[in-house]
Design a protein around this motif. Structure first.
Motif, PDB file in Angstrom:
ATOM      1  N   ALA A  63      16.501   5.694 -18.701  1.00 48.37           N
ATOM      2  CA  ALA A  63      15.774   5.371 -19.792  1.00 48.37           C
ATOM      3  C   ALA A  63      15.363   3.792 -19.958  1.00 48.37           C
ATOM      4  CB  ALA A  63      16.392   5.386 -21.263  1.00 48.37           C
ATOM      5  N   LYS A  64      16.422   3.069 -19.016  1.00 51.34           N
ATOM      6  CA  LYS A  64      16.112   1.499 -19.158  1.00 51.34           C
ATOM      7  C   LYS A  64      16.066   0.952 -17.980  1.00 51.34           C
ATOM      8  CE  LYS A  64      18.436   0.589 -23.598  1.00 51.34           C
ATOM      9  NZ  LYS A  64      19.508  -0.066 -24.283  1.00 51.34           N
ATOM     10  N   ASP A  87      13.184   2.506 -16.388  1.00 51.57           N
ATOM     11  CA  ASP A  87      12.144   2.183 -17.264  1.00 51.57           C
ATOM     12  C   ASP A  87      11.490   3.373 -17.691  1.00 51.57           C
ATOM     13  OD1 ASP A  87      10.870   0.798 -19.138  1.00 51.57           O
ATOM     14  OD2 ASP A  87       9.318  -0.097 -17.698  1.00 51.57           O
ATOM     15  N   GLY A  93      11.859   5.400 -20.160  1.00 48.11           N
ATOM     16  CA  GLY A  93      11.810   5.744 -21.651  1.00 48.11           C
ATOM     17  C   GLY A  93      12.750   6.908 -21.930  1.00 48.11           C
ATOM     18  N   SER A 123      12.358   9.322 -24.078  1.00 48.91           N
ATOM     19  CA  SER A 123      12.141  10.927 -23.872  1.00 48.91           C
ATOM     20  C   SER A 123      12.349  11.239 -22.468  1.00 48.91           C
ATOM     21  CB  SER A 123      10.648  10.848 -24.152  1.00 48.91           C
ATOM     22  OG  SER A 123      10.331  10.519 -25.304  1.00 48.91           O
ATOM     23  N   GLU A 165       9.155  10.085 -12.943  1.00 47.43           N
ATOM     24  CA  GLU A 165       9.805  11.130 -13.842  1.00 47.43           C
ATOM     25  C   GLU A 165       9.676  12.609 -13.041  1.00 47.43           C
ATOM     26  OE1 GLU A 165       8.349  13.078 -17.960  1.00 47.43           O
ATOM     27  OE2 GLU A 165       7.589  11.389 -17.377  1.00 47.43           O
TER      28      GLU A 165
END
Length: 437
Positions: A35-36, A39, A41, A43, A96
């Motif tokens: 997520a961080k 980066d 997210g 979801s 992703e």
């Protein structure tokens, strides 16, 4: 034979401990990393975590069939390779699709390893030594995860993605170490209950055979409730209840999780000595009673507003009580699955029970988070108290289905006292039993 069994089992246990150590490096930080750090997210991080479970649910129904036909060694090695590729892929992926694909490989690999290792432990143990073998595996798993998490916390730096790449690379190497350890094992041809280690292909219709075994079906129902009421709540419902209802700080939640691990590490072999000669069904029933107290303590922690120290103590006690219960389950449930299985279906039974666990781990967090998130905290605690009481009832009912040898292998171990065996042929037949004990 006994020496060969011990050497093979020690090698398997050592490799398993090292892989758990490597897994501990990344488990606490996977969400933050995706997520961080990358980066991508929240979801995407949620999808990655979900893919770990989905991949397991897809491969487990097929894993038992392959284990029983090809043996657990090649299956376990294939699982370690898949897990290693997935771990390394997570560390190197910045998009992703690649992160999700890596999570699928990691989840599938870990899912395959579990029943394959369980089958290897069955093949390298006897009905009398099996409880200790599975308890040792559980102890080393938790110790490895705990130590790995602590060391990983010292190495990780959220502002530098390279530090996470290092963690995932270490995890990948540890999976490969497990693969090498397993590949070098020389399996003894030791009896499993009354049958020899199977070398022939199993009969068709394995799922039908297993579903016709009402003891195994009942144990799977019991297993689902066990995993739903414990592991299925750790990272979702219970964590949400702790922070939103009991209102403890997130850092204190980390202490509570550490208390769970500490309880397992401290209690495992003490508990083993107390329970390994007792009826398995009664031990599992006692776990239900202990977890009933644990959930009542969790419920009380949300009611003592204004006494935060008391509330925090109650919640940490909840996690510690879960750890005591887990240390009682490790020498009882997995060995019981093995002892219920026909020799040609050990992989099928282990995979089916692993699938039940994954289903509980998929349903449990969703139900827990939904109930607490919608303000149904009282109903949530009530549901889990009922689940804990249900564990006791289901275990006692299962005990009436089991044979005395299945419920307590130690009861039948000294079945033929040496003083009563006069003929030389009987003495020669009795020696392997004594050696196995």
């Amino acid at each position: 034979m006994t020496t060969a069994m011990g050497a093979a089992l020690r090698r398997i246990q050592l490799g398993n401990a090292l892989s758990a150590f490597g897994n501990g490096f990344t488990v606490p930080y996977l969400y933050v990393y995706v997520a961080k750090v990358r980066d991508l997210g929240a979801s995407t991080a949620g999808v990655v975590l979900a893919m770990l479970a989905v991949a397991a649910l897809v491969v487990l129904p097929l894993t038992g069939r392959v284990i029983d036909r090809r043996g657990p060694l090649p299956v376990a090695v294939a699982g370690t390779v898949s897990a290693a590729l997935g771990a390394l892929g997570l560390g190197l992926s910045a998009t992703e699709p690649l992160v999700i694909a890596s999570a699928i490989a990691l989840g599938a690999g870990i899912a395959v390893i579990q029943p394959a290792l369980a089958t290897l432990i069955v093949w390298c143990s006897t009905t009398v030594t099996r409880s200790r073998a599975f308890a040792t595996q559980f102890f080393l798993n938790n110790l490895g995860l705990g130590v790995g998490g602590l060391v990983g916390g010292l190495l990780v730096d959220e502002s530098h993605a390279e530090s996470f790449v290092r963690l995932f690379a270490i995890e990948a190497v540890m999976f490969l170490v497990l693969g090498v350890a397993i590949a070098s094992v020389r399996l003894p041809r030791t009896p499993k209950v009354e049958d020899a280690v199977p070398t022939e292909e199993r009969a068709e219709g394995a799922w039908r055979v297993m579903f016709a075994d009402r003891r195994m079906v009942w144990l799977c129902v019991l297993g689902f409730v066990l995993f739903f009421a414990c592991y299925g709540q750790f990272e979702s419902g219970l964590a949400a209840y702790a922070t939103e209802v009991t209102r403890i700080a997130p850092a204190t939640l980390g202490i509570a999780l550490a208390a769970n691990t500490a309880a397992i590490v401290a209690a495992q072999f003490v508990v083993l000595k107390l329970v390994e000669r007792r009826r398995r069904s009664r031990v599992i029933a006692l776990v239900g009673a202990i977890w009933t107290v644990a959930w009542l303590a969790a419920g009380l922690s949300g009611l003592v507003h204004g006494a935060q120290a008391v509330a925090t103590t109650l919640l940490i006690s909840t996690y510690a009580l879960f750890g005591v219960g887990e240390s009682m389950l490790s020498p009882t449930v997995s060995p019981l699955v093995a002892d219920l299985a026909p020799a040609s279906l050990i992989g099928q039974y282990n995979s089916a029970f692993a699938l039940v666990k994954q289903l509980a781990l998929a349903v449990g967090p969703a139900v827990g988070a939904l109930m607490v998130g919608h303000g149904m905290s009282v109903a949530y605690i009530g549901m889990l108290v009922c689940c804990a009481l249900g564990i006791t009832a289901l275990a006692l009912r299962l005990g009436r289905m089991l044979s005395p040898e299945q419920d307590n292998p130690h009861r039948s171990a000294p079945a033929v006292p040496a003083a009563r065996v006069a003929p030389a042929e009987q003495v020669e037949e009795a020696e392997p039993v004594g050696a196995a004990v």
